[in-house]
Design an enzyme around this catalytic site. Structure first.
Site, short mmCIF file in Angstrom:
data_model
loop_
_atom_site.label_atom_id
_atom_site.label_comp_id
_atom_site.label_asym_id
_atom_site.label_seq_id
_atom_site.Cartn_x
_atom_site.Cartn_y
_atom_site.Cartn_z
CG ASP A 107 57.87 11.16 27.98
OD1 ASP A 107 58.74 10.92 27.12
OD2 ASP A 107 57.65 12.31 28.43
CD GLU A 166 62.33 8.83 23.88
OE1 GLU A 166 62.67 9.42 22.84
OE2 GLU A 166 61.63 9.33 24.76
CB CYS A 178 49.34 14.02 16.01
SG CYS A 178 47.57 14.01 16.44
CB CYS A 221 45.84 12.75 12.59
SG CYS A 221 47.10 14.03 12.85
CB CYS A 264 47.70 17.89 15.92
SG CYS A 264 48.02 17.00 14.36
CB CYS A 311 43.84 16.32 13.18
SG CYS A 311 44.52 15.87 14.79
CG ASP A 324 55.70 15.69 29.56
OD1 ASP A 324 56.57 15.78 28.67
OD2 ASP A 324 55.68 16.41 30.57
#
Length: 398
Positions: free
Chosen positions: A188, A273, A326, A329, A345, A347, A354
């Protein structure tokens, strides 16, 4: 017979006054021939006619016989023919919709270069002599060429800072496919950290331009105060600005080369990406920082080195919500401003923005590698049909 990777080795050299004058004349003639051929092909295109390389080569022969363009005979004919071949490649890319329509070369803005093939130079005992020159070039051999190889083409260039470079294209037998290894990494890119890997490692952003920003600003102000004509003082001021930019570019390129070589050697699969950098630099607040990070240059280096060493690059769709997804989850956060560096998150998992993005990119890439681009992690709908695509490394025949 084995096929090796073609690799260019660039060196700096210091020409004599006679050699500099000869190369400057060659650069001007190359630019003139290119522009005249482009104008001829453009006029023919408007008349619904097609002009190819052979026809422009015949035009060059006719131009040399005229009194007005007789000076084209004073330089080597090989760089002029190569300019026509480059124009043919530019039109081929245009017709294949890989690039825009070819543009005319400018005396001030275009790159000064000339390409010589084997018939226009002599390379013996580590000495390179170009056509129309008596003495070899004074090259600084900062690194040795692969043993037993001879260059197929030689490109001489001069940058805006006034430095002279020669690039030798050879087949490098030292570049071989790397054997073994199942390591995979998600990468990333960012501004706070240049790279964040799915392993949790963060590589700092050197911010090469920031180191010289004060010196660059002073030089640019001095240039702005000079009269708007090509006087000696303005040329000196412009050269000083170019030297600072060249120093920044050299540091950035060196850092990216070391970084990409390390990543390719350590990992079999690399997932990145597909960022629209051209659109991102339109943000006036981040344009300078994005340009200094050189994300496009990083990806270019990563791709051709992966091709050299038989590694695999997987490119994930730019609309894939890697930062908001996430990895634990699979829930997707509603929004994620750039100012948010950590988030929690539903969860209960606390994410580093990052690192989470790099792990999601790796998961998407592994899904592509294992099952094809039709299988992908949960994501929002996008304008593209797939979340990722695989770039197959070109295997060379032994």
């Amino acid at each position: 017979m084995p096929t090796y990777v073609k690799r260019a080795f660039r060196y700096r050299f210091y020409p004599t006054d006679a050699q500099a004058a000869e190369l400057s004349r060659t650069f001007g003639c190359v630019r003139k021939v290119y522009n005249m051929a482009l104008a001829a092909r453009t006029d023919a295109w408007e008349r619904k006619e097609r002009v190819n390389y052979n026809q422009t080569s015949a035009m060059l022969t006719a131009w040399k016989k005229t009194e007005e363009l007789a000076y084209l005979n004073e330089v080597s004919c090989v760089p002029l023919q190569q300019a026509l071949r480059h124009l043919q490649v530019a039109f081929s890319n245009f017709f294949a919709r890989r690039s825009k329509y070819p543009r005319f070369k400018s005396r001030k803005r275009s790159r000064k270069s000339a390409e010589y093939t084997t018939s226009a130079f002599r390379f013996r005992d580590g000495k390179l002599t170009l056509a129309k020159m008596k003495d070899p070039l004074d090259i600084v051999w900062s690194r040795s060429l692969p043993e037993g190889v001879a260059p197929s083409t030689v490109t001489v260039s001069q940058d805006a800072a006034g430095r002279w470079f020669v690039s030798l294209l050879v087949e490098d037998p030292a570049v071989e496919l790397l054997v073994g290894g199942n390591e995979a990494v998600g990468i990333d890119v960012g501004l706070t950290h240049l790279l964040t890997l799915s392993t949790g490692e963060k590589i700092a952003n050197p911010r090469h331009e920031q180191r010289d920003c004060v010196r660059l600003a002073i030089a640019q102000r001095r240039l702005a105060r000079k009269a708007k004509r090509d006087g000696a003082n303005r040329v000196k001021a412009r050269r000083m600005v170019a030297r600072i930019h060249a120093r920044i570019t050299d540091r950035r390129r060196d850092h990216l080369h070391k970084l990409t070589t390390r990543l390719v050697r350590e990992n079999q699969t690399l997932v990145v990406e597909d960022l629209a950098v051209r659109n991102m630099v339109k943000n006036r607040s981040l344009a300078r920082a994005i340009g200094d990070a050189a994300w496009s240059q990083f990806r270019t280096m990563l791709e051709y080195k992966a091709d050299w060493y038989g590694r695999q690059i997987v490119v994930v769709d730019r609309f894939f919500p890697s930062s908001r997804l996430c990895h634990h989850c699979g829930d997707v956060a509603a929004s994620m401003p750039l100012s948010v560096r950590t988030w929690t998150c539903g969860c209960g998992t606390v994410h580093d923005r990052d690192v989470n993005a790099a792990k999601n990119l790796l998961a998407a890439g592994l899904a592509v590698t294992a099952c094809g681009a039709g299988v992908r992690p949960q994501r929002e709908s996008s304008r593209t049909g797939h979340s990722a695509k695989k770039q197959e490394a070109l295997r060379r025949e032994p």
